[in-house]
Design a protein around this motif. Sequence first.
Motif, mmCIF file in Angstrom:
data_model
loop_
_atom_site.group_PDB
_atom_site.id
_atom_site.type_symbol
_atom_site.label_atom_id
_atom_site.label_comp_id
_atom_site.label_asym_id
_atom_site.label_seq_id
_atom_site.Cartn_x
_atom_site.Cartn_y
_atom_site.Cartn_z
ATOM 1 N N LEU A 64 0.860 -1.181 0.000
ATOM 2 C CA LEU A 64 0.000 0.000 0.000
ATOM 3 C C LEU A 64 0.894 1.228 0.000
ATOM 4 C CD1 LEU A 64 -2.674 -0.941 2.688
ATOM 5 C CD2 LEU A 64 -3.089 -0.583 0.266
ATOM 6 N N ALA A 65 0.698 2.108 -0.979
ATOM 7 C CA ALA A 65 1.439 3.370 -1.054
ATOM 8 C C ALA A 65 0.441 4.489 -0.788
ATOM 9 C CB ALA A 65 2.081 3.536 -2.428
ATOM 10 N N PHE A 66 0.577 5.132 0.362
ATOM 11 C CA PHE A 66 -0.370 6.174 0.762
ATOM 12 C C PHE A 66 -0.018 7.511 0.138
ATOM 13 C CE2 PHE A 66 -0.782 2.872 3.862
ATOM 14 C CZ PHE A 66 -2.148 2.794 4.029
ATOM 15 N N ARG A 67 -1.039 8.347 -0.055
ATOM 16 C CA ARG A 67 -0.813 9.644 -0.707
ATOM 17 C C ARG A 67 -0.074 10.615 0.203
ATOM 18 N NH1 ARG A 67 -7.062 11.746 -0.816
ATOM 19 N NH2 ARG A 67 -7.301 11.772 1.425
ATOM 20 N N ASP A 68 -0.126 10.367 1.523
ATOM 21 C CA ASP A 68 0.582 11.257 2.449
ATOM 22 C C ASP A 68 0.858 10.531 3.767
ATOM 23 O OD1 ASP A 68 -1.841 11.325 3.902
ATOM 24 O OD2 ASP A 68 -2.457 13.171 2.923
ATOM 25 N N LYS A 69 1.666 11.170 4.589
ATOM 26 C CA LYS A 69 2.062 10.588 5.871
ATOM 27 C C LYS A 69 0.866 10.393 6.798
ATOM 28 C CE LYS A 69 5.390 11.274 9.642
ATOM 29 N NZ LYS A 69 4.559 10.660 10.617
ATOM 30 N N ALA A 70 -0.094 11.290 6.766
ATOM 31 C CA ALA A 70 -1.265 11.177 7.644
ATOM 32 C C ALA A 70 -2.038 9.891 7.357
ATOM 33 C CB ALA A 70 -2.169 12.395 7.482
ATOM 34 N N GLY A 71 -2.216 9.568 6.091
ATOM 35 C CA GLY A 71 -2.905 8.336 5.734
ATOM 36 C C GLY A 71 -2.146 7.108 6.177
ATOM 37 N N ARG A 72 -0.839 7.131 5.967
ATOM 38 C CA ARG A 72 -0.007 6.005 6.393
ATOM 39 C C ARG A 72 -0.043 5.851 7.907
ATOM 40 N NH1 ARG A 72 5.657 7.242 5.875
ATOM 41 N NH2 ARG A 72 5.467 7.674 8.085
ATOM 42 N N ASP A 73 0.064 6.956 8.626
ATOM 43 C CA ASP A 73 0.036 6.902 10.085
ATOM 44 C C ASP A 73 -1.294 6.377 10.595
ATOM 45 O OD1 ASP A 73 2.602 7.871 10.100
ATOM 46 O OD2 ASP A 73 2.053 9.891 10.734
ATOM 47 N N HIS A 74 -2.389 6.766 9.939
ATOM 48 C CA HIS A 74 -3.705 6.279 10.338
ATOM 49 C C HIS A 74 -3.759 4.761 10.184
ATOM 50 C CE1 HIS A 74 -8.095 6.889 10.957
ATOM 51 N NE2 HIS A 74 -8.108 5.693 10.396
ATOM 52 N N MET A 75 -3.245 4.261 9.081
ATOM 53 C CA MET A 75 -3.278 2.828 8.839
ATOM 54 C C MET A 75 -2.405 2.099 9.837
ATOM 55 S SD MET A 75 -4.875 0.838 7.122
ATOM 56 C CE MET A 75 -5.084 -0.351 5.871
ATOM 57 N N ASP A 76 -1.240 2.646 10.154
ATOM 58 C CA ASP A 76 -0.381 2.011 11.150
ATOM 59 C C ASP A 76 -1.104 1.885 12.487
ATOM 60 O OD1 ASP A 76 1.680 1.779 9.363
ATOM 61 O OD2 ASP A 76 2.830 3.463 10.147
ATOM 62 N N LYS A 77 -1.907 2.861 12.810
ATOM 63 C CA LYS A 77 -2.601 2.883 14.095
ATOM 64 C C LYS A 77 -3.761 1.894 14.139
ATOM 65 C CE LYS A 77 -4.746 6.140 17.303
ATOM 66 N NZ LYS A 77 -5.200 7.517 17.496
ATOM 67 N N PHE A 78 -4.448 1.677 13.039
ATOM 68 C CA PHE A 78 -5.684 0.899 13.050
ATOM 69 C C PHE A 78 -5.674 -0.304 12.114
ATOM 70 C CE2 PHE A 78 -6.919 5.261 14.141
ATOM 71 C CZ PHE A 78 -7.520 5.043 15.369
ATOM 72 N N ASP A 79 -4.516 -0.712 11.640
ATOM 73 C CA ASP A 79 -4.451 -1.762 10.613
ATOM 74 C C ASP A 79 -5.034 -3.075 11.100
ATOM 75 O OD1 ASP A 79 -3.888 -3.232 8.395
ATOM 76 O OD2 ASP A 79 -1.752 -3.362 8.767
ATOM 77 N N GLY A 80 -5.923 -3.664 10.297
ATOM 78 C CA GLY A 80 -6.472 -4.970 10.586
ATOM 79 C C GLY A 80 -6.083 -5.982 9.531
ATOM 80 N N GLN A 81 -5.398 -5.547 8.480
ATOM 81 C CA GLN A 81 -5.055 -6.430 7.377
ATOM 82 C C GLN A 81 -4.061 -7.508 7.812
ATOM 83 O OE1 GLN A 81 -3.365 -4.553 3.889
ATOM 84 N NE2 GLN A 81 -4.517 -5.939 2.598
ATOM 85 N N GLU A 82 -3.081 -7.136 8.611
ATOM 86 C CA GLU A 82 -2.106 -8.127 9.057
ATOM 87 C C GLU A 82 -2.799 -9.215 9.877
ATOM 88 O OE1 GLU A 82 2.093 -8.527 11.527
ATOM 89 O OE2 GLU A 82 1.310 -6.544 11.065
ATOM 90 N N ASP A 83 -3.721 -8.821 10.739
ATOM 91 C CA ASP A 83 -4.479 -9.788 11.530
ATOM 92 C C ASP A 83 -5.283 -10.716 10.625
ATOM 93 O OD1 ASP A 83 -5.534 -10.839 14.091
ATOM 94 O OD2 ASP A 83 -7.415 -9.962 13.375
ATOM 95 N N SER A 84 -5.873 -10.165 9.569
ATOM 96 C CA SER A 84 -6.651 -10.985 8.635
ATOM 97 C C SER A 84 -5.759 -12.014 7.945
ATOM 98 C CB SER A 84 -7.330 -10.102 7.583
ATOM 99 O OG SER A 84 -8.295 -9.286 8.190
ATOM 100 N N PHE A 85 -4.561 -11.600 7.529
ATOM 101 C CA PHE A 85 -3.637 -12.543 6.900
ATOM 102 C C PHE A 85 -3.173 -13.604 7.896
ATOM 103 C CE2 PHE A 85 -2.833 -9.309 3.472
ATOM 104 C CZ PHE A 85 -3.322 -10.089 2.447
ATOM 105 N N ASP A 86 -2.947 -13.206 9.160
ATOM 106 C CA ASP A 86 -2.563 -14.184 10.180
ATOM 107 C C ASP A 86 -3.659 -15.232 10.361
ATOM 108 O OD1 ASP A 86 -0.141 -12.909 10.600
ATOM 109 O OD2 ASP A 86 -0.813 -11.876 12.428
#
Length: 90
Positions: A50-72
């Motif tokens: 995932l390539a985010f358009r800005d740091k704020a979007g990336r930071d938001h995803m780092d804080k709330f990411d559920g994709q890694e859990d889904s892959f696990d």
Amino acid sequence: ECSVRGTYSEVEPPTMTVETWLFEGWPDAEAVESMVLEEANGVTKLTVKLAFRDKAGRDHMDKFDGQEDSFDKMEDYLRSLLDPEGTVSG
């Protein structure tokens, strides 16, 4: 309920897709997602970026990411299909 939308910009069946990605609950986390499948020696590897358009979007995803859990969870499920010798059971 979860709503994710986007538009495909590249499709190379059966090995690659590139698309925009937007989870409607997080409008500041818009990204471009690439998914690549590579096969070697009977094993398929999936790489998702995932390539985010800005740091704020990336930071938001780092804080709330559920994709890694889904892959696990998917890995746990797929491993449950193997017998003790590590081959497909059934």
